[in-house]
Design an enzyme around this catalytic site. Structure first.
Site, short mmCIF file in Angstrom:
data_model
loop_
_atom_site.label_atom_id
_atom_site.label_comp_id
_atom_site.label_asym_id
_atom_site.label_seq_id
_atom_site.Cartn_x
_atom_site.Cartn_y
_atom_site.Cartn_z
N TYR A 36 1.73 -9.88 -6.50
CA TYR A 36 1.71 -9.04 -5.29
C TYR A 36 2.32 -9.78 -4.10
CZ TYR A 36 -0.14 -7.13 -0.90
OH TYR A 36 -0.25 -6.68 0.39
N ASP A 76 9.47 9.13 -3.79
CA ASP A 76 9.26 7.79 -4.35
C ASP A 76 10.32 6.86 -3.75
OD1 ASP A 76 9.19 5.54 -5.95
OD2 ASP A 76 8.93 6.66 -7.83
N LEU A 92 -12.52 -5.15 -2.46
CA LEU A 92 -13.88 -5.67 -2.47
C LEU A 92 -14.90 -4.83 -1.69
CD1 LEU A 92 -15.85 -7.96 -3.26
CD2 LEU A 92 -15.27 -9.07 -1.09
N THR A 97 8.39 -1.17 -6.52
CA THR A 97 8.06 -0.52 -5.24
C THR A 97 8.24 -1.47 -4.06
OG1 THR A 97 6.62 1.17 -6.13
CG2 THR A 97 6.13 0.44 -3.90
N SER A 104 -0.47 -2.41 -3.62
CA SER A 104 -1.18 -3.30 -2.70
C SER A 104 -2.33 -4.11 -3.30
CB SER A 104 -1.74 -2.47 -1.53
OG SER A 104 -2.78 -1.63 -2.00
N SER A 146 5.99 -10.39 -4.35
CA SER A 146 6.83 -9.21 -4.09
C SER A 146 6.87 -8.89 -2.60
CB SER A 146 6.33 -8.00 -4.90
OG SER A 146 5.07 -7.55 -4.42
N LYS A 147 5.76 -9.09 -1.90
CA LYS A 147 5.77 -8.85 -0.45
C LYS A 147 6.63 -9.90 0.26
CE LYS A 147 3.79 -6.15 1.68
NZ LYS A 147 4.09 -4.74 2.09
N ARG A 150 -11.90 -14.83 3.38
CA ARG A 150 -10.93 -13.87 3.89
C ARG A 150 -11.21 -13.62 5.38
NH1 ARG A 150 -8.99 -15.39 -0.09
NH2 ARG A 150 -8.14 -14.23 -1.87
N LEU A 156 2.25 9.48 -3.43
CA LEU A 156 0.91 9.86 -3.86
C LEU A 156 0.59 9.23 -5.21
CD1 LEU A 156 0.71 13.61 -2.71
CD2 LEU A 156 -0.02 11.56 -1.49
P1 NAD Z 1 -2.69 1.42 -0.24
O1 NAD Z 1 -2.55 0.98 -1.65
O2 NAD Z 1 -3.99 1.98 0.23
O3 NAD Z 1 -1.59 2.51 0.10
C1 NAD Z 1 -0.26 2.41 -0.34
C2 NAD Z 1 0.40 3.77 -0.18
O4 NAD Z 1 1.77 3.64 -0.62
C3 NAD Z 1 -0.23 4.86 -1.02
O5 NAD Z 1 -0.39 6.04 -0.26
C4 NAD Z 1 0.77 5.08 -2.16
O6 NAD Z 1 0.77 6.41 -2.67
C5 NAD Z 1 2.08 4.73 -1.47
N1 NAD Z 1 3.09 4.32 -2.45
C6 NAD Z 1 2.96 3.39 -3.43
N2 NAD Z 1 4.11 3.29 -4.15
C7 NAD Z 1 4.98 4.16 -3.57
C8 NAD Z 1 6.33 4.50 -3.85
N3 NAD Z 1 7.00 3.95 -4.88
N4 NAD Z 1 6.95 5.42 -3.05
C9 NAD Z 1 6.28 5.99 -2.02
N5 NAD Z 1 4.99 5.72 -1.73
C10 NAD Z 1 4.35 4.81 -2.49
O7 NAD Z 1 -2.25 0.18 0.64
P2 NAD Z 1 -2.79 -0.34 2.05
O8 NAD Z 1 -3.93 -1.24 1.83
O9 NAD Z 1 -2.94 0.83 2.95
O10 NAD Z 1 -1.54 -1.23 2.49
C11 NAD Z 1 -0.47 -0.66 3.22
C12 NAD Z 1 0.54 -1.73 3.53
O11 NAD Z 1 -0.08 -2.76 4.31
C13 NAD Z 1 1.11 -2.45 2.30
O12 NAD Z 1 2.46 -2.70 2.52
C14 NAD Z 1 0.31 -3.74 2.21
O13 NAD Z 1 1.07 -4.75 1.60
C15 NAD Z 1 0.07 -4.02 3.68
N6 NAD Z 1 -1.15 -4.80 4.00
C16 NAD Z 1 -2.36 -4.42 3.52
C17 NAD Z 1 -3.52 -5.12 3.90
C18 NAD Z 1 -4.89 -4.71 3.42
O14 NAD Z 1 -5.86 -5.42 3.72
N7 NAD Z 1 -5.07 -3.60 2.74
C19 NAD Z 1 -3.40 -6.22 4.75
C20 NAD Z 1 -2.12 -6.59 5.21
C21 NAD Z 1 -1.01 -5.86 4.84
O1 DAU Z 2 -4.88 -10.60 3.08
C1 DAU Z 2 -4.30 -9.33 3.08
C2 DAU Z 2 -4.45 -8.69 1.71
O2 DAU Z 2 -5.82 -8.36 1.58
C3 DAU Z 2 -3.57 -7.47 1.51
O3 DAU Z 2 -2.23 -7.86 1.57
C4 DAU Z 2 -3.87 -6.81 0.17
O4 DAU Z 2 -3.12 -5.63 0.03
C5 DAU Z 2 -5.35 -6.48 0.12
O5 DAU Z 2 -5.67 -5.92 -1.12
C6 DAU Z 2 -6.19 -7.73 0.37
O6 DAU Z 2 -6.07 -8.66 -0.72
P1 DAU Z 2 -7.34 -9.45 -1.32
O7 DAU Z 2 -7.02 -9.86 -2.69
O8 DAU Z 2 -7.82 -10.48 -0.37
O9 DAU Z 2 -8.42 -8.23 -1.29
P2 DAU Z 2 -9.53 -7.76 -2.35
O10 DAU Z 2 -10.37 -6.75 -1.65
O11 DAU Z 2 -8.95 -7.43 -3.66
O12 DAU Z 2 -10.40 -9.09 -2.53
C7 DAU Z 2 -11.04 -9.71 -1.42
C8 DAU Z 2 -11.74 -10.95 -1.95
O13 DAU Z 2 -12.83 -10.55 -2.80
C9 DAU Z 2 -10.87 -11.84 -2.81
O14 DAU Z 2 -11.23 -13.19 -2.59
C10 DAU Z 2 -11.21 -11.43 -4.25
C11 DAU Z 2 -12.67 -11.05 -4.14
N1 DAU Z 2 -13.15 -9.96 -5.06
C12 DAU Z 2 -12.41 -8.83 -5.15
C13 DAU Z 2 -12.81 -7.80 -5.97
C14 DAU Z 2 -11.99 -6.53 -6.09
C15 DAU Z 2 -14.33 -10.11 -5.74
O15 DAU Z 2 -15.02 -11.15 -5.61
N2 DAU Z 2 -14.73 -9.10 -6.56
C16 DAU Z 2 -14.02 -7.95 -6.71
O16 DAU Z 2 -14.45 -7.06 -7.50
#
Ligand code: NAD
Ligand code: DAU
Length: 353
Positions: free
Chosen positions: A159, A63, A199, A104, A89, A162-163, A223, A39
């Site tokens: 980010y 955690d 975004l 993490t 993330s 690390s992934k 994207r 959380l």
């Molecule tokens: P998010 O940030 O919305 O959620 C992450 C969750 O992990 C949160 O509930 C947070 O409390 C929990 N968390 C963080 N650190 C922790 C720790 N040390 N121990 C236990 N829980 C912890 O992320 P999301 O966008 O839902 O992404 C989820 C997964 O999918 C991530 O691994 C991310 O890399 C991957 N992913 C995300 C996207 C995207 O577009 N959001 C796309 C591809 C892959």
């Molecule tokens: O591609 C998968 C990834 O997508 C995930 O692994 C990440 O966890 C997730 O956060 C996302 O990463 P991005 O960096 O692509 O997402 P974000 O929403 O931060 O940004 C999307 C695009 O918009 C990127 O080109 C940056 C731009 N942006 C973002 C923000 C927050 C803006 O132009 N203005 C903004 O304020």
């Protein structure tokens, strides 16, 4: 097809994790689902109120960087499988605090792998460690081409580095110890319960409140957007049907330049909010670019489509309109997550841009 009884889902209180937990709890009443989440600012149990009282669901606040606590949990629970989503993330946060991402995303993942390995004792029949990863590990594309499962890793942000590191560890545990590990790398998700640092939800919130909509650089970065429930369905299909050591790319075949996406969002918001056409687009503000900003991501998900018969279910325009509806109908959720620490994050991230 794998048969399991008890699944540990990490990060289930976050954006994608909550959709995965909901899907597994509702569709598999025969499974016991344990949702482990620290959380952090991104984790929110309000994402799961509709399933929190289901008999096959339980929440554990923990955690993943705490190796001892994770070991203890594996000793006291009979997990057959892990679906690992817990992570830091947000790329922008990784630029200001890389260490939190190492802790993490790398150490946390290794702690889970170690605990699973110790508990399963080298016997992986009907056991599985499913690691949820991102297309960002592949780096950035130019105008042409797509990421496939064999594209070389080339991460650019802390980010994605690390992934990428966590993916390598997962693969190493498969290759070295024979652990049943599976990885999927997905493109950008969108949909309900998305934290408004990203975004799309950030723009929805700002447009709603008549605040500037920050677009990085010239808005030309591309994207590939996927409906979050389609990602959860892909995870379900891959979890059940893949082979140990498999990797799948998941994506929407849905590329958008940021500025085109924001213009589409503005026109949807004009309609939903009863504003004059073009009103919301006046809020678009070009700001300083993200450092190391990847130009373009695009996923080739042919392998998943051909082998496991998965295709995205929703057109982007329809999904975006549904997403806007969800945010407009869930004002309390939005107010809750944008109060307190969000204000200082926003100030720090955008005031100097
Ligand atoms: P998010 O940030 O919305 O959620 C992450 C969750 O992990 C949160 O509930 C947070 O409390 C929990 N968390 C963080 N650190 C922790 C720790 N040390 N121990 C236990 N829980 C912890 O992320 P999301 O966008 O839902 O992404 C989820 C997964 O999918 C991530 O691994 C991310 O890399 C991957 N992913 C995300 C996207 C995207 O577009 N959001 C796309 C591809 C892959
Ligand atoms: O591609 C998968 C990834 O997508 C995930 O692994 C990440 O966890 C997730 O956060 C996302 O990463 P991005 O960096 O692509 O997402 P974000 O929403 O931060 O940004 C999307 C695009 O918009 C990127 O080109 C940056 C731009 N942006 C973002 C923000 C927050 C803006 O132009 N203005 C903004 O304020």
């Amino acid at each position: 097809m794998i048969t399991v009884k008890k699944i540990l889902i990490t990060g289930g209180a976050g954006f994608i994790g909550s959709h995965v937990v909901r899907r597994f709890v509702n569709n598999y009443p025969q499974y016991e689902i344990v949702n482990l989440d620290k959380l952090t600012y991104a984790g929110n149990l309000a994402n799961l109120t509709d399933i929190e009282n289901k008999p096959n669901y339980r929440f554990v606040k923990e955690d993943i960087t705490d190796a001892q606590a994770i070991d203890e949990l594996f000793k006291t629970e009979n997990f057959d499988a892990v679906i690992h989503l817990a992570a830091e993330s947000h790329v922008d946060r990784s630029i200001s605090d890389p260490t939190a991402f190492v802790m993490t995303n790398v150490i946390g993942t290794v702690n889970l792998l170690n605990a699973a390995r110790a508990y399963w004792k080298g016997s992986y029949d009907q056991k599985r460690f499913y690691h949820v990863s991102t297309d960002e590990v592949y780096g950035a594309l130019g105008d042409e081409g797509m990421f496939t499962e064999t594209t070389a890793y080339d991460p650019h942000s802390p980010y994605s580095a690390s992934k990428a590191s966590s993916d390598h560890f997962v693969r190493a545990y498969h290759d070295t110890y024979g652990m049943d590990c599976v990885i999927s790398n997905c493109s950008n998700n969108y949909g309900s319960h998305h934290f408004p640092e990203k975004l799309i939800p950030l723009a929805i919130n700002n447009i709603k409140n008549n605040k500037p909509v920050p677009v990085y650089g010239k808005g030309e970065n591309v994207r590939d957007w996927l409906w979050v429930e389609d990602h959860a369905r892909a995870i379900d299909v891959i979890f059940h049907n893949s082979k140990a050591g498999d990797t799948y790319n998941i994506g929407g075949h849905n590329e958008w330049k940021n500025i085109d996406l924001i213009n589409l969002l503005c026109s949807i918001m004009d309609e939903k909010l009863g504003r004059e056409k073009g009103e919301s687009a006046k809020l678009i503000t070009y700001v300083t670019d993200r450092a190391g900003h990847d130009l373009r991501y695009a996923i080739d998900s042919t392998k998943l489509q051909e082998q496991l018969d998965w295709v995205p279910s929703l057109q982007f325009e329809e999904g975006l309109a549904k997403t806007v509806d969800w945010y407009l109908q869930n004002e309390d959720w939005l107010t809750n997550v944008t109060s307190g620490n969000y204000q200082s994050y926003y100030e720090q991230q955008y005031s100097h841009k």
